[in-house]
Design a protein around this motif. Structure first.
Motif, mmCIF file in Angstrom:
data_model
loop_
_atom_site.group_PDB
_atom_site.id
_atom_site.type_symbol
_atom_site.label_atom_id
_atom_site.label_comp_id
_atom_site.label_asym_id
_atom_site.label_seq_id
_atom_site.Cartn_x
_atom_site.Cartn_y
_atom_site.Cartn_z
ATOM 1 N N PHE A 183 0.844 -1.185 0.000
ATOM 2 C CA PHE A 183 0.000 0.000 0.000
ATOM 3 C C PHE A 183 0.883 1.239 0.000
ATOM 4 O O PHE A 183 2.113 1.154 0.125
ATOM 5 C CB PHE A 183 -0.977 0.009 1.179
ATOM 6 C CG PHE A 183 -0.375 -0.330 2.511
ATOM 7 C CD1 PHE A 183 -0.088 0.652 3.440
ATOM 8 C CD2 PHE A 183 -0.112 -1.657 2.857
ATOM 9 C CE1 PHE A 183 0.459 0.340 4.663
ATOM 10 C CE2 PHE A 183 0.434 -1.971 4.094
ATOM 11 C CZ PHE A 183 0.727 -0.964 5.002
ATOM 12 N N THR A 184 0.246 2.394 -0.171
ATOM 13 C CA THR A 184 0.948 3.665 -0.303
ATOM 14 C C THR A 184 0.684 4.508 0.929
ATOM 15 O O THR A 184 -0.449 4.595 1.403
ATOM 16 C CB THR A 184 0.483 4.407 -1.562
ATOM 17 O OG1 THR A 184 0.688 3.560 -2.698
ATOM 18 C CG2 THR A 184 1.251 5.699 -1.753
ATOM 19 N N ILE A 185 1.748 5.159 1.444
ATOM 20 C CA ILE A 185 1.615 5.997 2.628
ATOM 21 C C ILE A 185 2.215 7.367 2.328
ATOM 22 O O ILE A 185 3.023 7.525 1.407
ATOM 23 C CB ILE A 185 2.295 5.367 3.857
ATOM 24 C CG1 ILE A 185 3.816 5.259 3.646
ATOM 25 C CG2 ILE A 185 1.697 3.993 4.151
ATOM 26 C CD1 ILE A 185 4.560 4.738 4.881
ATOM 27 N N PRO A 186 1.846 8.402 3.109
ATOM 28 C CA PRO A 186 2.422 9.735 2.887
ATOM 29 C C PRO A 186 3.936 9.732 3.134
ATOM 30 O O PRO A 186 4.443 9.013 3.996
ATOM 31 C CB PRO A 186 1.701 10.607 3.915
ATOM 32 C CG PRO A 186 0.434 9.871 4.221
ATOM 33 C CD PRO A 186 0.784 8.419 4.139
ATOM 34 N N ARG A 187 4.633 10.534 2.386
ATOM 35 C CA ARG A 187 6.069 10.700 2.569
ATOM 36 C C ARG A 187 6.317 11.692 3.708
ATOM 37 O O ARG A 187 5.582 12.679 3.855
ATOM 38 C CB ARG A 187 6.705 11.203 1.272
ATOM 39 C CG ARG A 187 8.225 11.209 1.282
ATOM 40 C CD ARG A 187 8.772 11.704 -0.055
ATOM 41 N NE ARG A 187 10.223 11.710 -0.048
ATOM 42 C CZ ARG A 187 10.995 10.847 -0.709
ATOM 43 N NH1 ARG A 187 10.425 9.894 -1.442
ATOM 44 N NH2 ARG A 187 12.305 10.919 -0.640
ATOM 45 N N THR A 188 7.366 11.442 4.508
ATOM 46 C CA THR A 188 7.745 12.333 5.596
ATOM 47 C C THR A 188 9.214 12.722 5.454
ATOM 48 O O THR A 188 9.924 12.206 4.584
ATOM 49 C CB THR A 188 7.525 11.672 6.962
ATOM 50 O OG1 THR A 188 8.505 10.632 7.149
ATOM 51 C CG2 THR A 188 6.123 11.071 7.068
ATOM 52 N N ASP A 189 9.674 13.587 6.340
ATOM 53 C CA ASP A 189 11.075 14.010 6.309
ATOM 54 C C ASP A 189 12.024 12.862 6.634
ATOM 55 O O ASP A 189 13.224 12.942 6.345
ATOM 56 C CB ASP A 189 11.301 15.154 7.298
ATOM 57 C CG ASP A 189 10.607 16.446 6.860
ATOM 58 O OD1 ASP A 189 10.292 16.558 5.663
ATOM 59 O OD2 ASP A 189 10.378 17.312 7.724
ATOM 60 N N ALA A 190 11.502 11.793 7.232
ATOM 61 C CA ALA A 190 12.342 10.643 7.573
ATOM 62 C C ALA A 190 12.640 9.773 6.357
ATOM 63 O O ALA A 190 13.513 8.900 6.415
ATOM 64 C CB ALA A 190 11.657 9.805 8.652
ATOM 65 N N ALA A 235 -11.178 -6.453 6.011
ATOM 66 C CA ALA A 235 -11.194 -6.226 7.453
ATOM 67 C C ALA A 235 -10.411 -7.309 8.188
ATOM 68 O O ALA A 235 -9.642 -7.016 9.123
ATOM 69 C CB ALA A 235 -12.638 -6.167 7.956
ATOM 70 N N ASP A 236 -10.575 -8.562 7.777
ATOM 71 C CA ASP A 236 -9.857 -9.651 8.433
ATOM 72 C C ASP A 236 -8.358 -9.571 8.142
ATOM 73 O O ASP A 236 -7.525 -9.856 9.016
ATOM 74 C CB ASP A 236 -10.407 -10.998 7.966
ATOM 75 C CG ASP A 236 -11.792 -11.282 8.517
ATOM 76 O OD1 ASP A 236 -12.142 -10.702 9.562
ATOM 77 O OD2 ASP A 236 -12.531 -12.060 7.898
ATOM 78 N N ILE A 237 -8.004 -9.207 6.917
ATOM 79 C CA ILE A 237 -6.585 -9.089 6.560
ATOM 80 C C ILE A 237 -5.935 -7.985 7.388
ATOM 81 O O ILE A 237 -4.827 -8.149 7.914
ATOM 82 C CB ILE A 237 -6.431 -8.815 5.051
ATOM 83 C CG1 ILE A 237 -6.828 -10.060 4.256
ATOM 84 C CG2 ILE A 237 -5.002 -8.396 4.719
ATOM 85 C CD1 ILE A 237 -6.905 -9.831 2.766
ATOM 86 N N VAL A 238 -6.605 -6.844 7.521
ATOM 87 C CA VAL A 238 -6.064 -5.746 8.322
ATOM 88 C C VAL A 238 -5.883 -6.174 9.771
ATOM 89 O O VAL A 238 -4.866 -5.851 10.410
ATOM 90 C CB VAL A 238 -6.971 -4.508 8.216
ATOM 91 C CG1 VAL A 238 -6.577 -3.456 9.248
ATOM 92 C CG2 VAL A 238 -6.912 -3.919 6.815
ATOM 93 N N THR A 239 -6.843 -6.910 10.316
ATOM 94 C CA THR A 239 -6.730 -7.407 11.691
ATOM 95 C C THR A 239 -5.506 -8.299 11.846
ATOM 96 O O THR A 239 -4.754 -8.185 12.826
ATOM 97 C CB THR A 239 -7.997 -8.183 12.088
ATOM 98 O OG1 THR A 239 -9.126 -7.304 12.044
ATOM 99 C CG2 THR A 239 -7.866 -8.759 13.487
ATOM 100 N N ASP A 257 -0.641 2.562 10.988
ATOM 101 C CA ASP A 257 -1.616 3.641 11.125
ATOM 102 C C ASP A 257 -2.247 4.011 9.788
ATOM 103 O O ASP A 257 -3.375 4.513 9.748
ATOM 104 C CB ASP A 257 -0.942 4.884 11.727
ATOM 105 C CG ASP A 257 -0.648 4.732 13.213
ATOM 106 O OD1 ASP A 257 -1.230 3.820 13.838
ATOM 107 O OD2 ASP A 257 0.171 5.508 13.743
ATOM 108 N N ALA A 258 -1.514 3.772 8.694
ATOM 109 C CA ALA A 258 -2.015 4.150 7.366
ATOM 110 C C ALA A 258 -2.925 3.098 6.747
ATOM 111 O O ALA A 258 -3.500 3.341 5.677
ATOM 112 C CB ALA A 258 -0.838 4.424 6.440
#
Length: 403
Positions: A183-190, A235-239, A257-258
């Motif tokens: 999946f894709t998440i926001p980019r941060t300074d890290a 939902a089950d996969i995320v769990t 968290d994403a």
């Protein structure tokens, strides 16, 4: 002579590549895709060896290079994000964990679609439900559209293609016991332009990779003997993912968290090892025929190379069965070599205990050392697949320049 017609099922990588070559050669090409539109999502993929040469012959190498993810190499990191071993990106057609040409799957798919769309008709949101081969042509039934007849049908879907069972029933997949969530998440300074990989214990791994659109592509990977997890609902996969990776440090909490806000693709990794790749006037192409799995580093290269070889044979032979036989004779040794993963690979990167993980780290440090780089090519050689193990035929085909 009438214009030969072909139906290609699948608009990812192999299908549009085949459509491009045959459309430019004067065939009547239709590509059908079960999704309503091209899928722009997807992780980083690489093009190496013969696959890169196919792009050159299509006039697309510079177009693909312009869409490069700018990944500069691979870092194995610990739970604090400190590098354990650093591997530089490849500087030629084949070598390195990070290839010289890295691109998002969706981006490459769109480039190939655009290159072929002037000479091929694309039908989205439909799929094949029945195939009737009478020896002179194939009558095809669709879920939504009216039945049509084609001279040739090629199925270029995925490892777990449902359409394939209409052609070849004795399909046996080699399951690798690995699951990957992308999946894709926001980019941060890290974040930076390195592929960062945390090898955890209990058969788990976490990766972050840069893209060229200002975000980060994340994956959660696990080794498990349990089959069928990829058939569960989201939902089950995320769990399962939250429970499995809850105690891992580094950037893992941020990744978890994403999960709620990002489209998720979850797959069980495996290989397709089929007794034959065609039946009558119907053939299989790409992952549907000879998936080597993402861990081989050869999936995209096999897809575009196979499409090029198949197109060449179809333009040379008036009998599709003769073309299919020659295509398989050329490609099968190449595909089988790609499926022969290195000893211990990929399971060495999914250790069960922290002691085993420490041994893996020690081996990676040694392989990435300056001495190992000088003597045996270092850790980069470990990740360099046999992408040049085929003398690419020089078919007399000339698709228009990719420009």
């Amino acid at each position: 002579m009438s214009t030969p017609s072909i139906l290609i099922s699948g608009a990812s990588i192999a299908g549009p590549t085949l459509a491009s070559w045959l459309g430019a050669a004067g065939w009547d090409v239709t590509v059908i895709e079960r999704f309503d539109q091209l899928r722009d999502e997807g992780q980083n993929i690489d093009i190496r060896g013969t696959g890169r040469e196919v792009l050159r012959r299509m006039g697309l190498e510079d177009v693909v290079r312009a869409a490069h993810t700018h990944e500069t190499g691979l870092d194995f990191v610990d739970e604090r994000g400190r590098p354990v071993a650093r591997i530089a990106a490849g500087t030629d057609d084949t070598s390195g964990g990070t290839a010289e040409l890295e691109i998002l799957r969706g981006r490459l798919s769109r480039i190939l679609h655009d290159h072929s769309s002037a000479d091929a008709a694309y039908v989205f949101g439909d799929q094949i439900t029945a195939l009737h081969d009478d020896g002179r042509g194939v009558d095809v039934e669709f879920r939504h559209g009216p039945a049509r007849r084609f001279d040739v049908v090629v199925i270029a879907e995925g490892l777990r293609s449902r359409t394939r069972s209409l052609v070849i029933r004795d399909v046996r997949l080699r399951e690798l016991g690995l699951y990957s969530a992308y999946f894709t998440i926001p980019r941060t300074d890290a974040d930076d332009n390195r592929w960062r990989w945390l090898i955890a214990d209990r058969g788990r791994g976490v990766t972050l990779r840069p893209d060229d659109v200002g975000t980060i592509r994340a994956s959660l990977n696990m080794h498990s003997a349990t089959r069928g997890l990829d058939r569960l609902d989201r939902a089950d996969i995320v769990t399962i993912l939250r429970a499995t990776f809850a105690d891992i440090g580094w950037e893992t909490p941020r990744i978890l968290d994403a999960l709620d806000d990002s489209p998720l693709y979850f797959e069980s990794l495996g290989q397709a090892r089929l007794p034959r790749w065609s039946s009558g006037r119907i053939a299989l192409l790409g992952d549907t025929a000879y998936c080597a799995s993402p861990v081989s580093g050869m999936g995209t290269t096999l897809a575009v190379t196979g499409a090029y070889v198949l197109a060449g044979e179809l333009t040379r032979h008036t009998d599709p069965q003769a073309a299919f036989a020659r295509y398989e004779a050329v490609m099968r040794p190449f595909a089988e070599r790609a499926q022969q993963l290195r000893p211990g690979f990929p399971y060495m990167f999914y250790p069960r205990t922290r002691l085993q993980r420490s041994l893996v780290w020690a081996g990676l440090r040694a392989a990435a050392s300056p001495l190992a780089n000088r003597l045996v090519g270092g850790a980069g050689a470990l990740f360099s697949p046999p992408a040049e193990a085929l003398d690419l035929p020089d078919h007399a085909m000339a698709p228009r320049n990719g420009g």
